[in-house]
Design a protein around this motif. Structure first.
Motif, PDB file in Angstrom:
ATOM      1  N   ALA A   1       1.427   7.119  -6.424  1.00  0.00           N
ATOM      2  CA  ALA A   1       0.281   7.966  -6.787  1.00  0.00           C
ATOM      3  C   ALA A   1       0.599   9.434  -6.529  1.00  0.00           C
TER       4      ALA A   1
ATOM      5  N   ARG B   1       2.169   1.948  -3.473  1.00  0.00           N
ATOM      6  CA  ARG B   1       1.099   2.477  -4.342  1.00  0.00           C
ATOM      7  C   ARG B   1       0.797   3.943  -4.034  1.00  0.00           C
ATOM      8  N   SER B   2       0.717   4.281  -2.728  1.00  0.00           N
ATOM      9  CA  SER B   2       0.360   5.668  -2.401  1.00  0.00           C
ATOM     10  C   SER B   2       1.515   6.617  -2.712  1.00  0.00           C
TER      11      SER B   2
ATOM     12  N   ASN C   1      -1.779   2.517 -11.581  1.00  0.00           N
ATOM     13  CA  ASN C   1      -3.052   2.780 -10.881  1.00  0.00           C
ATOM     14  C   ASN C   1      -4.262   2.266 -11.661  1.00  0.00           C
ATOM     15  N   ASN C   2      -4.005   1.506 -12.719  1.00  0.00           N
ATOM     16  CA  ASN C   2      -5.081   0.878 -13.510  1.00  0.00           C
ATOM     17  C   ASN C   2      -6.186   1.830 -13.947  1.00  0.00           C
ATOM     18  N   ASP C   3      -5.796   3.053 -14.365  1.00  0.00           N
ATOM     19  CA  ASP C   3      -6.844   4.000 -14.766  1.00  0.00           C
ATOM     20  C   ASP C   3      -6.983   4.106 -16.292  1.00  0.00           C
TER      21      ASP C   3
ATOM     22  N   ASP D   1       0.835  -1.206   0.000  1.00  0.00           N
ATOM     23  CA  ASP D   1       0.000   0.000   0.000  1.00  0.00           C
ATOM     24  C   ASP D   1       0.867   1.252   0.000  1.00  0.00           C
TER      25      ASP D   1
ATOM     26  N   GLU E   1       4.779   6.658 -15.912  1.00  0.00           N
ATOM     27  CA  GLU E   1       4.490   5.249 -16.238  1.00  0.00           C
ATOM     28  C   GLU E   1       5.126   4.879 -17.585  1.00  0.00           C
TER      29      GLU E   1
ATOM     30  N   ASP F   1       0.707   0.421 -16.066  1.00  0.00           N
ATOM     31  CA  ASP F   1      -0.425   1.288 -15.711  1.00  0.00           C
ATOM     32  C   ASP F   1      -0.695   1.013 -14.230  1.00  0.00           C
TER      33      ASP F   1
END
Length: 271
Positions: A21, A17-18, A97-99, A14, A106, A95
């Motif tokens: 982001a 990921r943060s 954050n899979n957006d 986590d 990226e 990708d």
């Protein structure tokens, strides 16, 4: 980057990921700057490719990110030839954050995948005695499932990164950004035509034709800071190797002493 005990991560955490982001949420210039800070030594003289890629990325319509189709096309046009399926899978892998949008950061993870993984395995060499788990030849074509390793390495700033070099990278980004902004403003004025438009067009022509002195000056400062930091890194690495070797010798001597003491204790106990 790494886990609490210094071992390599087994997947995304986590925290990773943060943190990612946070960086990927900044503008493209800041993403470019972060990547340079993280891989300035690994890139060496090729560091200039990054701002050039950003320029092309913007021209291709990627100020706020590209969709996978645009990114796939961009990748292909920048010498990273792959099959359609390989491009799709590899873009999915970065990708983070899979957006469905590939940010500049990226994109760089994919473009410099092999360089980043080489740095990752160098840092964790004690955990990978047989070297990289993946085949890093062929420019990493078709290589997937490494997103978390790329992010872990990106978020770990290199040893020997000093305030002067950090400042030089930031000044370079700032100067580049200011120049791009000025060109953008002048273009908008020139497009409106009229007397002001003509004046803006003239200034634009001068700006685009002149050698960007300010950028060059900042570039030279950055390269000088890189060389100094690299020298320090070299001596730092040498000192670390020496310290490691000395510690190993000391440990071996202590073990030998402990064995002798144990033997003596046994011998004396038999008396």
């Amino acid at each position: 980057g790494s886990t609490a005990d210094g071992s390599p991560p087994e997947g995304f955490t986590d925290g990773m990921r943060s943190s990612f982001a946070d960086v990927a949420g900044r503008d493209a210039d800041a993403q470019c700057e972060f990547f340079l800070k993280s891989f300035i030594f690994a890139l060496g003289d090729n560091w200039k490719e990054i701002p050039e890629l950003l320029k092309d990325y913007r021209k291709a319509g990627g100020e706020t990110g590209m969709n996978h189709v645009q990114a796939s096309d961009f990748l292909q046009k920048h010498g990273k030839t792959r099959t359609g399926t390989q491009r799709k899978n590899e873009l999915d892998d970065v990708d983070i954050n899979n957006d469905g949008i590939i940010s500049f950061l990226e994109y760089l993870l994919l473009h410099y995948k092999v360089l980043i993984l080489n740095e990752y395995y160098k840092r964790y060499e004690d955990f990978y005695p047989n070297g990289p788990e993946e085949d890093l030849s062929q420019d990493g074509i078709g290589l997937c499932g490494v997103g978390y390793k790329l992010v872990d390495e990106l978020l770990t700033l290199p040893k020997g990164m000093n305030p002067q070099l950090t400042a030089a990278i930031e000044s370079f980004t700032e100067a580049k950004k200011a120049r791009e902004q000025k060109i953008k403003t002048l273009k908008a004025k020139a497009d409106k035509g009229g007397v002001k438009g003509m004046a803006a067009q003239q200034e634009l022509t001068i700006m685009e034709s002149e050698d960007s002195t300010e950028i060059n000056r900042v570039e030279l400062t950055l390269q000088a800071a890189m060389r100094r930091a690299d020298k320090r890194r070299g001596s730092q690495a040498l000192n670390e190797q020496k310290a490691k070797a000395e510690a190993e010798l000391k440990k071996a001597a202590e073990e030998k002493r402990a064995k002798l003491a144990a033997k003596r204790a046994m011998f004396e106990g038999k008396k």
